[in-house]
Design a protein around this motif. Sequence first.
Motif, PDB file in Angstrom:
ATOM      1  N   ALA A 269      15.736  77.000  -1.048  1.00 35.36           N
ATOM      2  CA  ALA A 269      15.380  76.015  -2.077  1.00 35.36           C
ATOM      3  C   ALA A 269      16.244  76.207  -3.322  1.00 35.36           C
ATOM      4  CB  ALA A 269      13.904  76.139  -2.439  1.00 35.36           C
ATOM      5  N   LEU A 270      16.465  77.465  -3.742  1.00 39.68           N
ATOM      6  CA  LEU A 270      17.319  77.724  -4.901  1.00 39.68           C
ATOM      7  C   LEU A 270      18.768  77.354  -4.615  1.00 39.68           C
ATOM      8  CD1 LEU A 270      15.791  81.136  -6.030  1.00 39.68           C
ATOM      9  CD2 LEU A 270      15.589  78.925  -7.190  1.00 39.68           C
TER      10      LEU A 270
ATOM     11  N   GLN B 204      13.250  83.620   2.653  1.00 45.64           N
ATOM     12  CA  GLN B 204      14.326  82.750   3.136  1.00 45.64           C
ATOM     13  C   GLN B 204      14.112  81.308   2.684  1.00 45.64           C
ATOM     14  OE1 GLN B 204      14.089  83.798   7.306  1.00 45.64           O
ATOM     15  NE2 GLN B 204      15.847  85.182   7.139  1.00 45.64           N
ATOM     16  N   ARG B 205      12.875  80.851   2.685  1.00 48.14           N
ATOM     17  CA  ARG B 205      12.589  79.476   2.221  1.00 48.14           C
ATOM     18  C   ARG B 205      12.884  79.337   0.735  1.00 48.14           C
ATOM     19  NH1 ARG B 205      11.176  75.255   5.679  1.00 48.14           N
ATOM     20  NH2 ARG B 205      10.409  74.402   3.753  1.00 48.14           N
TER      21      ARG B 205
ATOM     22  N   GLN C 118       6.276  73.539   3.732  1.00 50.73           N
ATOM     23  CA  GLN C 118       6.207  74.432   4.892  1.00 50.73           C
ATOM     24  C   GLN C 118       6.478  75.894   4.543  1.00 50.73           C
ATOM     25  OE1 GLN C 118       5.213  73.350   8.106  1.00 50.73           O
ATOM     26  NE2 GLN C 118       4.621  71.636   6.815  1.00 50.73           N
ATOM     27  N   PHE C 119       6.047  76.329   3.343  1.00 49.06           N
ATOM     28  CA  PHE C 119       6.165  77.742   2.999  1.00 49.06           C
ATOM     29  C   PHE C 119       5.113  78.511   3.800  1.00 49.06           C
ATOM     30  CE2 PHE C 119       7.822  76.126  -1.195  1.00 49.06           C
ATOM     31  CZ  PHE C 119       9.117  76.565  -0.987  1.00 49.06           C
ATOM     32  N   PRO C 120       5.521  79.600   4.439  1.00 46.15           N
ATOM     33  CA  PRO C 120       4.552  80.369   5.221  1.00 46.15           C
ATOM     34  C   PRO C 120       3.645  81.203   4.321  1.00 46.15           C
ATOM     35  CG  PRO C 120       6.738  81.362   5.364  1.00 46.15           C
ATOM     36  CD  PRO C 120       6.886  80.106   4.563  1.00 46.15           C
ATOM     37  N   TYR C 121       2.423  81.401   4.765  1.00 45.86           N
ATOM     38  CA  TYR C 121       1.494  82.290   4.066  1.00 45.86           C
ATOM     39  C   TYR C 121       0.563  82.927   5.099  1.00 45.86           C
ATOM     40  CZ  TYR C 121      -1.859  78.413   4.327  1.00 45.86           C
ATOM     41  OH  TYR C 121      -2.680  77.411   4.758  1.00 45.86           O
TER      42      TYR C 121
END
Length: 156
Positions: A36-37, A31-32, A9-12
């Motif tokens: 994740a990190l 922010q995503r 669900q990473f925005p692009y």
Amino acid sequence: MPANTPYYQFPYIEPSDQITTIPATSKAQAQRYEQALKDANVPPGNPDVTAILTRLNNLETIRDRTPRREAAGSGTITVSGTNGSINVTFPPGRFTVPPIVMVTRQTGTNANHGVYAEAVTKDGCKITMYYGPGGGTGTTQVAWHAIQFTDTTANG
């Protein structure tokens, strides 16, 4: 309107999006990635590559402590006299050395009944039950678990 990747669900941005959506999409991506990190326990800032490699090696060490090869099963031993036994055949090619075999009695309450594995090879073993002084007759359910911790030794 920005779209999202199907799995994470990473925005692009889509070609039809207006230029005004870029800041919001960019912020959402950052922010995503940051989450994740953080979820992967990567320290903030510019982490030391040596520290990251040390952590990865520690994870490999933990993985190396888990059994590489396992097999388990159960059977019924029929006793007549002071002992009885069953032969167990391991799955073909499962073990490269004789594994460690643990055996437990699943039925019966007599403290004089003992079960053990003997004649263990990479291909199978014999599970024997000692029925105690004086002997007797009966059947007992047993379970076994065989493990090999590394590619070359059973011990881990």
